[in-house]
Design an enzyme around this catalytic site. Sequence first.
Site, PDB file in Angstrom:
ATOM      1  CG  ASN A  22      -0.199  -0.076   2.500  1.00  0.00           C
ATOM      2  OD1 ASN A  22       0.528   0.846   2.831  1.00  0.00           O
ATOM      3  ND2 ASN A  22      -0.346  -1.172   3.235  1.00  0.00           N
ATOM      4  NE  ARG A  23      -1.044   6.561  -2.646  1.00  0.00           N
ATOM      5  CZ  ARG A  23      -2.026   7.450  -2.694  1.00  0.00           C
ATOM      6  NH1 ARG A  23      -3.236   7.074  -3.053  1.00  0.00           N
ATOM      7  NH2 ARG A  23      -1.804   8.698  -2.379  1.00  0.00           N
TER       8      ARG A  23
END
Length: 210
Positions: A22-23
């Site tokens: 994820n970011r």
Amino acid sequence: MKFLITAGPTREPLDPVRYLTNRSSGRMGYALAGAARHEGHEVLLISGPTTLDVPPGVDFIQVETAQQMYDAVHDLIKGVDVAILCAAVADYRPVACAEQKIKKSADKLVLELERTPDILGSMRTVFGFDGKLIGFAAETNDVIAYGRDKLVRKQCDMIVANDVSKPGIGFDSRENEVILIFPDKEVHLEQDTKERIAMQIIEHATVIEA
Ligand code: C5P
């Protein structure tokens, strides 16, 4: 006091060259580790992969998967006074990691995913942690209601809730704006750098009644 802080994303491998992630940049967790150390505390940072420098004087363990982060927290939680679980742990992982690179063939490829272990949810119930417990909640709506629900369900002393639908704050950004949710009150921290938000979170964390 002794702090344990989780930070960063996790990586869940699909095959030897691919993973789900994820970011999360890890900046909030690293800022918390730096702020706690700055205040003179002993700090253990358990982090997924990031590009950040470990703050000076902070003990550091690098992990990759949710399972490895779970195992590290489980093994190292003894003697910790304050646990801040800030990592953006993947909620799902591939059921199997292919031994060899998955070749392209059919037009569609269906991945089967399974839940990863819930580290925050295991702190009280499985690990028997009885120190101060702080979780994070990233929400896009009803931030306070969802945060308060998590506070109760995961038996936390504080939830740091942020609205990830707002541009310029939160995930992968240098600034944040959060609401600290306690059993009896809420404290709104205005938009600021993650370093200054971290200092305020550490201040609040150290005065929670044991
Ligand atoms: O339920 P949700 O994933 O939104 O909760 C976020 C909080 O739970 C964060 O504090 C995060 O670090 C923690 N968490 C965890 N283990 C997971 C998923 C989330 O510790 N598998």
